[in-house]
Design an enzyme around this catalytic site. Structure first.
Site, PDB file in Angstrom:
ATOM      1  N   GLU A 156      -3.442  11.328  21.913  1.00  0.00           N
ATOM      2  CA  GLU A 156      -3.346  12.472  21.035  1.00  0.00           C
ATOM      3  C   GLU A 156      -2.883  11.814  19.552  1.00  0.00           C
ATOM      4  O   GLU A 156      -1.380  12.293  19.336  1.00  0.00           O
ATOM      5  CB  GLU A 156      -2.016  13.888  21.533  1.00  0.00           C
ATOM      6  CG  GLU A 156      -3.017  14.060  23.013  1.00  0.00           C
ATOM      7  CD  GLU A 156      -2.723  15.333  23.187  1.00  0.00           C
ATOM      8  OE1 GLU A 156      -1.315  15.458  23.249  1.00  0.00           O
ATOM      9  OE2 GLU A 156      -2.771  16.135  24.197  1.00  0.00           O
ATOM     10  N   GLU A 315      -8.324  15.374  29.345  1.00  0.00           N
ATOM     11  CA  GLU A 315      -7.268  16.590  30.223  1.00  0.00           C
ATOM     12  C   GLU A 315      -7.484  17.674  30.320  1.00  0.00           C
ATOM     13  O   GLU A 315      -7.905  18.268  29.466  1.00  0.00           O
ATOM     14  CB  GLU A 315      -6.141  15.944  29.258  1.00  0.00           C
ATOM     15  CG  GLU A 315      -5.466  14.737  29.480  1.00  0.00           C
ATOM     16  CD  GLU A 315      -4.384  14.799  28.415  1.00  0.00           C
ATOM     17  OE1 GLU A 315      -3.335  15.892  28.209  1.00  0.00           O
ATOM     18  OE2 GLU A 315      -3.489  13.754  28.054  1.00  0.00           O
TER      19      GLU A 315
HETATM   20  C1  GLA Z   1      -0.911  16.019  26.039  1.00  0.00           C
HETATM   21  C2  GLA Z   1      -1.103  14.275  26.399  1.00  0.00           C
HETATM   22  C3  GLA Z   1      -0.438  14.252  28.118  1.00  0.00           C
HETATM   23  C4  GLA Z   1       0.135  15.480  28.212  1.00  0.00           C
HETATM   24  C5  GLA Z   1      -0.164  17.005  28.865  1.00  0.00           C
HETATM   25  C6  GLA Z   1       0.684  17.573  29.111  1.00  0.00           C
HETATM   26  O1  GLA Z   1      -2.452  16.132  26.515  1.00  0.00           O
HETATM   27  O2  GLA Z   1      -1.479  13.793  25.982  1.00  0.00           O
HETATM   28  O3  GLA Z   1       0.170  12.781  27.921  1.00  0.00           O
HETATM   29  O4  GLA Z   1       2.023  15.539  27.749  1.00  0.00           O
HETATM   30  O5  GLA Z   1      -0.576  17.013  26.953  1.00  0.00           O
HETATM   31  O6  GLA Z   1      -0.052  19.359  29.249  1.00  0.00           O
END
Ligand code: GLA
Ligand code: ZN
Length: 676
Positions: A156, A315
């Site tokens: 991210e 995710e």
């Molecule tokens: C993000 C991060 C993950 C985790 C999630 C939690 O998307 O990439 O590492 O912290 O949030 O929702």
């Protein structure tokens, strides 16, 4: 039409998620149990190594990869593929202690201390060097492993840095952007205003909180630079990996319409687009159908970053998250619906953060497939396993893509310029929401518009909506003109074509750069309304569209007037116009109205573009994915009531039954029909 399955190894959709075995290395029993549970849940992929640096390289130059190798092997033996991440998303303590330059400097000029994540300086030579070393070692050790199907770069990407390295790089970047000519920059940024002229590039500083924040051109270039520099960092990583194993595709996980980076500039550097999807399910301000619709929009943004290719949902939370204002559980059945939505929108994966809940630290209560209880006998586990099962049933749809002839024009530079400009009202600019509102209105008609940038080739579309396109990139006006000329239906709104790419106003009337001719109007003034103020637009069909927030006063040159204001001193003046231009039509809506009010206009545009609406019950989504073998229609019932849909024939894949014209969707139910 070709079929472009992302990972042929898996034979269909990818089902998996972030897996952190490094947190459990002293519990071989748990790692063994993970394999059993993954198989039971129909998992075929695991994302490894996202935050593993301090275990992979516990001391500078001392590498321990054995544990990772053992896990990748063990997963592979069990039919589970690895998405291998580079560990640059968070730094080990030794690194920051030895090289403080890796830690970011904020807008106040303050250097961060060690801790957290996603907070390194993208320019730091030492940081890049350390990342390069470990990335190369990982690629060499694991790149040829048959279980490794994808690289996941860092995590991210986000944020800006104001350290001396970044400031220097920014100056260098500007020096190149403005052809080494400070006078060119002075002119572009209109620096004579308030006596802000620069004598040389060395005098330029990024917009520090206590520094220069009043030059719009500077602010915008800083945003662009932050993307450029993040991209440069990302390319540094992908470059290392590709030099070792060019055959392994790379991705970086994006975050919906994240405001800090222009994803359109980053997408070309990646082989696969992926994103992290965390809707605020069951919040107290909207219905589930609304939350789902908003999510469908975000999927479209991502899908459109690489048109014609499936993307990945990297995710999502199997149950709940831990960072929303209220961390509500996903109600039974919603997980299934949301996963099917990702697929319906063009994702070739359903992946979770996270496989197993960590025992301690920041995310110990963030949802996971396996909870602290450690068993498969949980509601969440069963729902995940159900998704694993249904992904197998719809596997033939993997590799197909969403194709549409309608597009929404959304531009990151424009978004930044709109947010920064000292105009309109402070509270209600809402560029993003305005775009989304329009996208959603088309979506209610069953049209899943692409979301494209200003530089996109519009040839493959017949209908384009470009809301609030305040800033015109070089070539955008011509792009729009060509689109309409060859028969396109175009709609623009108030606040179009005020400034060029440097944020300098167009002279000679808005919208500039030749768009006055296209729309046949000149916008002379723009009125901002207080939240309680209303105006109206009287349309030719007798209806009145309510006006909020903004109303432009137009001079009509050679357009047809379709609606006029009902109130105030501009009562009776044109508010909605259309100009027939070439083979197409250019509509202009000069005031803000709810997208729902504009529906008749949208339907007229669709009719002229020969794009056909779906007749959908309230709260039911329609999506299509197609490939050589035909089309898969997805119906998602986002309500708690049974809904009936009709006009569909084919085989329903979730139940294996035939559909002849109509089908019933139970509450939160879905259908995937391979059309005849
Ligand atoms: C993000 C991060 C993950 C985790 C999630 C939690 O998307 O990439 O590492 O912290 O949030 O929702
Ligand atoms: Zn920096």
């Amino acid at each position: 039409m070709e079929k472009n399955i992302l990972f042929p190894q898996t034979g269909g959709f990818v089902h998996g998620g972030d897996y952190n075995p490094e947190q459990w290395l002293d519990r071989p029993d748990i790692l063994e149990e993970d394999i059993r549970l993954m198989k039971k849940a129909g998992i075929n992929s695991a994302t490894l190594g996202v935050f593993s640096w301090s275990v992979l390289e516990p001391k500078e130059g001392e590498f321990h990869f054995e544990w990772l190798e053992a896990i990748i092997d063990r997963l592979y033996e069990n039919g589970i593929y690895t998405v291998l991440a580079t560990p640059s998303g968070a730094r080990p303590a030794w690194l920051d202690a030895a090289y403080p330059e890796a830690m970011r400097v904020d807008r106040r000029g303050m250097r961060a201390r060690h801790g957290g994540r996603h907070n390194h300086c993208m320019s730091s030579p030492k940081y890049r060097e350390k990342v390069e070393i470990i990335d190369r070692k990982l690629a060499k050790r694991f790149g040829s492993h048959p279980g490794v199907i994808l690289y996941h770069i860092s995590n991210e990407f986000s944020g800006e840095c104001f350290c001396p390295y970044c400031v220097k790089k920014f100056r260098q970047y500007l020096w190149e952007q403005y052809d080494h000519d400070i006078e060119k920059l002075n002119a572009a940024w209109w620096t004579t205003f308030w006596s802000h002229r620069y004598n040389s590039f060395d005098q330029i500083e990024p917009p520090f909180e206590n520094g220069e924040t009043s030059v719009m051109g500077l602010n915008l270039e800083w945003k662009r630079f932050t993307t450029w520099n993040t991209n440069d960092f990302m390319k540094h990583e992908t470059g290392v990996l590709r030099s070792v194993t060019p055959e392994i595709p790379v991705t970086a996980n994006f975050m919906r319409l994240f405001g800090g980076l222009d994803y359109r500039k980053m997408a070309p550097e990646l082989d696969v687009i992926s994103w992290d999807n965390y809707p605020e399910f069951h919040n107290d301000r909207e219905t589930l159908a609304e939350t789902m619709r908003e999510t469908a929009f975000q999927h479209s943004v991502m899908r459109s970053l690489k048109a014609g290719k499936p993307f990945m949902m990297m995710e999502s939370a199997p149950g709940l998250v831990n960072w929303q204002p209220v961390n509500k559980l996903k109600r039974p059945g919603i997980h299934r619906l949301a996963c099917l939505q990702a697929i319906a929108c063009g994702s070739d994966s359903v992946q979770y953060f996270q496989w197993r809940k960590s025992r301690g630290s920041f995310e110990q209560f963030h949802g996971a497939v396996v909870d602290h209880i450690g068993t498969d006998d949980t509601r969440i586990f069963r729902e995940v396993a159900e998704v694993g099962d249904l992904l197998k049933k719809i596997a033939p749809a993997a590799g197909t893509t969403v194709r549409t002839r309608a597009a929404l024009l959304f531009d990151w530079d424009n978004r930044w310029a709109v947010a920064d400009t000292k105009a309109l009202s402070q509270e209600s600019k809402r560029y993003e929401e305005t775009c989304r509102g329009i996208w959603e209105e088309f979506f209610k008609l069953g049209i899943d518009m692409d979301v494209v940038g200003s530089d996109e080739n519009l040839n493959r579309y017949d209908l384009v909506v470009a809301p609030m396109l305040f800033l015109l990139q070089p070539g955008t006006a011509q792009n729009l003109k060509t689109f309409v000329e060859r028969g396109g239906q175009l709609l623009a709104t108030y606040f179009t074509g005020y400034v060029n790419r440097d944020t300098l106003c167009y002279l000679g009337g808005f919208p500039g750069d030749g768009l006055k001719e296209l729309f046949g109007i000149v916008s002379e003034e723009i009125d901002s309304l207080y939240p309680g103020d209303r105006n109206g637009i009287q349309m030719a069909d007798g209806s009145i569209w309510e006006v909020r927030d903004y109303a432009e006063i137009l001079r009509v040159q050679d357009a047809e007037v379709l609606g006029s204001y009902t109130e105030d001193f501009y009562r009776g003046m044109a508010a909605v116009t259309c100009k027939h231009y070439g083979e197409g039509n250019a509509y202009y809506v000069a005031a803000r109205t709810d997208a729902g009010r504009m529906r008749p206009l949208f339907e007229k545009m669709m009719k002229d573009a020969r794009i056909f609406a779906q007749d959908l019950p309230e709260g039911v989504e329609y999506h299509e994915r197609s490939g050589d073998e035909g089309t898969y229609a997805f119906y998602l019932n986002c309500t708690a009531e049974e809904k009936a849909v009709s006009g569909i024939r084919g085989k329903e894949l979730l139940t294996g039954t035939r559909v002849d014209d109509s089908l019933i969707l139970p509450e939160y139910g879905a259908a995937v029909v391979k059309r005849d």
